[in-house]
Design an enzyme around this catalytic site. Sequence first.
Site, PDB file in Angstrom:
ATOM      1  N   ARG A   1       0.771  -1.241   0.000  1.00 27.09           N
ATOM      2  CA  ARG A   1       0.000   0.000   0.000  1.00 27.09           C
ATOM      3  C   ARG A   1       0.803   1.293   0.000  1.00 27.09           C
ATOM      4  O   ARG A   1       0.224   2.359  -0.056  1.00 27.09           O
ATOM      5  CB  ARG A   1      -0.956  -0.009   1.209  1.00 27.09           C
ATOM      6  CG  ARG A   1      -2.046  -1.047   1.058  1.00 27.09           C
ATOM      7  CD  ARG A   1      -2.863  -1.257   2.307  1.00 27.09           C
ATOM      8  NE  ARG A   1      -3.932  -2.203   2.040  1.00 27.09           N
ATOM      9  CZ  ARG A   1      -3.762  -3.519   2.005  1.00 27.09           C
ATOM     10  NH1 ARG A   1      -2.574  -4.032   2.217  1.00 27.09           N
ATOM     11  NH2 ARG A   1      -4.772  -4.319   1.751  1.00 27.09           N
TER      12      ARG A   1
ATOM     13  N   ILE B   1       3.933 -13.810   3.274  1.00 25.24           N
ATOM     14  CA  ILE B   1       3.767 -15.127   2.655  1.00 25.24           C
ATOM     15  C   ILE B   1       5.059 -15.607   1.997  1.00 25.24           C
ATOM     16  O   ILE B   1       5.052 -16.580   1.256  1.00 25.24           O
ATOM     17  CB  ILE B   1       2.634 -15.098   1.604  1.00 25.24           C
ATOM     18  CG1 ILE B   1       2.926 -14.056   0.505  1.00 25.24           C
ATOM     19  CG2 ILE B   1       1.289 -14.814   2.264  1.00 25.24           C
ATOM     20  CD1 ILE B   1       1.914 -14.028  -0.636  1.00 25.24           C
TER      21      ILE B   1
ATOM     22  N   HIS C   1      -1.456 -15.397   6.613  1.00 26.98           N
ATOM     23  CA  HIS C   1      -1.952 -15.338   5.237  1.00 26.98           C
ATOM     24  C   HIS C   1      -1.402 -16.451   4.359  1.00 26.98           C
ATOM     25  O   HIS C   1      -1.472 -16.380   3.136  1.00 26.98           O
ATOM     26  CB  HIS C   1      -1.634 -13.969   4.634  1.00 26.98           C
ATOM     27  CG  HIS C   1      -2.329 -12.839   5.336  1.00 26.98           C
ATOM     28  ND1 HIS C   1      -1.855 -11.540   5.340  1.00 26.98           N
ATOM     29  CD2 HIS C   1      -3.458 -12.821   6.085  1.00 26.98           C
ATOM     30  CE1 HIS C   1      -2.677 -10.773   6.053  1.00 26.98           C
ATOM     31  NE2 HIS C   1      -3.650 -11.528   6.507  1.00 26.98           N
TER      32      HIS C   1
ATOM     33  N   CYS D   1      -3.433 -29.160  -5.131  1.00 27.17           N
ATOM     34  CA  CYS D   1      -4.496 -29.381  -6.114  1.00 27.17           C
ATOM     35  C   CYS D   1      -5.843 -29.196  -5.429  1.00 27.17           C
ATOM     36  O   CYS D   1      -6.095 -29.772  -4.363  1.00 27.17           O
ATOM     37  CB  CYS D   1      -4.387 -30.790  -6.702  1.00 27.17           C
ATOM     38  SG  CYS D   1      -5.801 -31.242  -7.751  1.00 27.17           S
TER      39      CYS D   1
ATOM     40  N   CYS E   1      -7.677 -33.031  -5.698  1.00 27.34           N
ATOM     41  CA  CYS E   1      -7.194 -34.209  -4.964  1.00 27.34           C
ATOM     42  C   CYS E   1      -6.222 -33.857  -3.844  1.00 27.34           C
ATOM     43  O   CYS E   1      -5.760 -34.739  -3.123  1.00 27.34           O
ATOM     44  CB  CYS E   1      -6.540 -35.206  -5.922  1.00 27.34           C
ATOM     45  SG  CYS E   1      -4.910 -34.688  -6.526  1.00 27.34           S
TER      46      CYS E   1
ATOM     47  N   CYS F   1      -4.506 -35.586 -11.351  1.00 30.80           N
ATOM     48  CA  CYS F   1      -5.927 -35.577 -11.698  1.00 30.80           C
ATOM     49  C   CYS F   1      -6.328 -34.450 -12.641  1.00 30.80           C
ATOM     50  O   CYS F   1      -7.474 -34.396 -13.091  1.00 30.80           O
ATOM     51  CB  CYS F   1      -6.779 -35.509 -10.427  1.00 30.80           C
ATOM     52  SG  CYS F   1      -6.766 -33.886  -9.631  1.00 30.80           S
TER      53      CYS F   1
ATOM     54  N   THR G   1       4.373  -3.027   9.951  1.00 25.00           N
ATOM     55  CA  THR G   1       2.975  -3.178   9.558  1.00 25.00           C
ATOM     56  C   THR G   1       2.215  -1.897   9.844  1.00 25.00           C
ATOM     57  O   THR G   1       2.438  -1.237  10.865  1.00 25.00           O
ATOM     58  CB  THR G   1       2.292  -4.353  10.282  1.00 25.00           C
ATOM     59  OG1 THR G   1       0.883  -4.340   9.989  1.00 25.00           O
ATOM     60  CG2 THR G   1       2.494  -4.296  11.781  1.00 25.00           C
ATOM     61  N   SER G   2       1.313  -1.550   8.931  1.00 30.90           N
ATOM     62  CA  SER G   2       0.506  -0.346   9.092  1.00 30.90           C
ATOM     63  C   SER G   2      -0.614  -0.544  10.097  1.00 30.90           C
ATOM     64  O   SER G   2      -1.242   0.413  10.538  1.00 30.90           O
ATOM     65  CB  SER G   2      -0.103   0.048   7.740  1.00 30.90           C
ATOM     66  OG  SER G   2      -0.985  -0.980   7.281  1.00 30.90           O
TER      67      SER G   2
END
Length: 239
Positions: free
Chosen positions: A31, A102, A118, A126, A129, A150, A188-189
């Site tokens: 941001r 992440i 997060h 998948c 499966c 699959c 962090t904001s």
Amino acid sequence: MTLKEMIEQSDNIVFFGGAGVSTESGIPDFRSETGIYNTIKRYQRSPEEILSHSFFMAHPDIFYDFYKSTMLYLDAKPNKAHLALAKLEAMGKLKAIVTQNIDGLHQLAGSKRVYELHGTVHRNYCMRCHEAYDTEYILKAEGVPRCEKCGGIVKPDVVLYEEGLNEMTITASLNAIRKADVLIIGGTSLNVYPAAGFIQYYSGNKLVLINKSETPYDRKADLLVHDSIGDVLGAVVDD
């Protein structure tokens, strides 16, 4: 009381961090003026829309084009903040890291107890499966990654907009924060909920807030530092 004194006198520290922890590793935040949300214009859609569950289901091809070009920084290395926190854990002082990131850099630095609110780009599965895939598989896939077993769509194990946080991760994070003697918040904001609301579970008197810009919780901090998270933690831990 200084941050160094708080750390020296405590063996129950919890760190709560956001995108600012990883910007010093070359990963842009979301941001700020130079963040992802303000610099990515070519999709004619907002990043919030592209990174939503409904958009992923409807347009996985566009999602993955954005995701692979914008969200993956696999060459990034842990910075002074990551390394300092890993060192504090090894010393028996830091009990947990609660992160909104992440990128997996905390684990790469050596941290063991990391609660990823997060999710992480390093796990993929998948949707049909549940076969697991690494990030290299995602990167090498042409277009939308498909399961080799699959044929189902492979989805990153990250929390998209419209998706809820993992309940077990929430519980573990809140328990750690609730029990903490010292809670250090950095990079962090504190504007993204529900994660930002987690600090309300801290009832101690050693709330440390390290962020380059102001946050809505500045007045509640027992120690407020407007500076680089890497410089601050690196100097205190290595001193």
